[in-house]
Design an enzyme around this catalytic site. Structure first.
Site, PDB file in Angstrom:
ATOM      1  N   GLU A   1      48.141  39.016  47.456  1.00 47.80           N
ATOM      2  CA  GLU A   1      48.165  39.125  45.989  1.00 47.80           C
ATOM      3  C   GLU A   1      49.590  39.447  45.529  1.00 47.80           C
ATOM      4  OE1 GLU A   1      47.346  39.079  43.022  1.00 47.80           O
ATOM      5  OE2 GLU A   1      45.195  39.023  42.710  1.00 47.80           O
TER       6      GLU A   1
ATOM      7  N   ASN B   1      46.260  46.967  38.412  1.00 48.06           N
ATOM      8  CA  ASN B   1      46.026  45.715  39.126  1.00 48.06           C
ATOM      9  C   ASN B   1      47.197  44.745  39.029  1.00 48.06           C
ATOM     10  OD1 ASN B   1      44.904  42.779  39.137  1.00 48.06           O
ATOM     11  ND2 ASN B   1      43.281  43.958  40.126  1.00 48.06           N
TER      12      ASN B   1
ATOM     13  N   ASN C   1      42.647  41.750  34.208  1.00 46.89           N
ATOM     14  CA  ASN C   1      43.233  41.451  35.516  1.00 46.89           C
ATOM     15  C   ASN C   1      44.644  40.892  35.362  1.00 46.89           C
ATOM     16  OD1 ASN C   1      43.635  40.477  38.224  1.00 46.89           O
ATOM     17  ND2 ASN C   1      41.430  40.525  38.516  1.00 46.89           N
TER      18      ASN C   1
ATOM     19  N   ASP D   1      42.131  34.757  38.168  1.00 43.59           N
ATOM     20  CA  ASP D   1      42.606  36.049  38.660  1.00 43.59           C
ATOM     21  C   ASP D   1      44.045  36.280  38.182  1.00 43.59           C
ATOM     22  OD1 ASP D   1      43.202  38.320  40.121  1.00 43.59           O
ATOM     23  OD2 ASP D   1      42.303  37.601  41.983  1.00 43.59           O
TER      24      ASP D   1
END
Length: 311
Positions: free
Chosen positions: A48, A134, A191, A244
């Protein structure tokens, strides 16, 4: 010396994946006919938070579950940038060239200077700990905008099980110069974040579909002169999967992760093209000059070369 995870060398072709698909003639002008996905690294656990870090000349990204921040060099080397992380997820580069992190485990924002010095930036809102920051982006004025869903509280392999101190999932603006912290929006599970090129629109994804809700949506918020957000509008509901992480190019096009790969949308949500990936992808970012797109996808860091970057 940092731990070497991959020696210098060429990238690996990705077999059995469809080539990019143009759904609008404008996308075909950006994607060279011979462009194909390549694998730069394939030994992570859950990738990520990719970002190009100019101060180091590397692509930095998180292996959340492997608890490392990794760095890919243009010669193909992959090294450990930060080891034994507190489940770092999203990263960005601030106006001073520092690498800013979202920490699931410690539930805060932190940063690493190019010389390796680490410091905490902010970890509470009105005395309560965040859920699990996040994703984070840096605005032109140096403020850091970040999302705070609950994933680190509910997924032990990506954080630590706990109840929320706050009782909401929100987006915040933090000014490192003044230490001012403002809650600017609330969503089901906020997100990914990205600004339009002029900074007047903030894009936020809601991925609450992954946590029992129905959000699989990219929202656009107008950013007012006082840095508050106006009424949101729906840009797109992404299928399959959820949007995402995302990034925005100099044209204002939105490049978003999904279950099918990277979907490319115009600012009004018109679908322009698709870059298929072998697995569900989590995030993406551009390299220098928007000449290359980097994509994180489970154990992999992928890349694909683009054309027609900024003049």
């Amino acid at each position: 010396m940092p731990d070497l995870l991959r020696p210098a060398g060429p990238s690996d072709p990705v077999p059995h994946v469809d080539p990019p698909q143009a759904q609008d003639p404008r996308f075909a002008a950006v994607m060279p006919p011979a462009a194909r996905l390549v694998a730069l690294y394939d030994q992570a656990v859950f990738c990520e938070g990719p970002v190009w870090w100019p101060a180091r000349g590397i692509l930095a990204w998180s292996d959340i579950e492997g608890r490392r921040v990794l760095g890919w060099h243009p010669d193909g080397r992959v090294e450990v940038v930060i080891d034994a992380t507190p489940f770092i997820n999203g990263n960005t580069v601030d106006r001073d060239g520092h690498l800013v992190h979202c920490e699931h485990g410690n539930r805060r924002l932190s940063r690493t200077r190019p010389d390796g010095h680490y410091e905490v930036l902010v970890e509470t809102y009105r005395g309560d700990r965040f859920n699990s920051p996040n994703d984070v982006v840096c605005a032109a004025d140096g403020a850091l905008w970040f999302s705070d869903p609950a994933y680190g509280l509910t997924t032990p392999r990506q954080g630590r099980l706990a109840e929320s101190d706050l009782g909401h999932h929100s987006v915040y603006r933090f000014d490192p110069a003044s230490a001012a912290l403002t809650r600017v929006a609330e969503l089901g599970q906020p997100n990914g974040l990205a600004f339009a090129p002029d900074g007047r629109t903030l894009y936020v994804t809601d991925t609450s579909r992954t946590a029992g809700g129905d959000g699989h949506t990219i929202y656009a918020y107008p950013v007012a002169a006082d840095q508050t957000l106006g009424e949101r509008r729906v840009v797109a509901e992404v299928e399959p999967g959820v949007p995402d992480g995302l990034c925005v190019d100099h044209r204002g096009w939105i490049w978003t992760s999904s279950e099918a790969g990277i979907q490319v949308l115009s600012a009004d949500g018109h679908r322009l093209g698709l870059i298929p990936t072998p697995q569900v992808c989590s995030n993406c970012c551009f390299g220098p000059g928007e000449a290359r797109l980097f994509i994180t996808s489970k154990a992999h860091l992928y890349a694909i070369d683009l054309a027609a970057g900024p003049g």
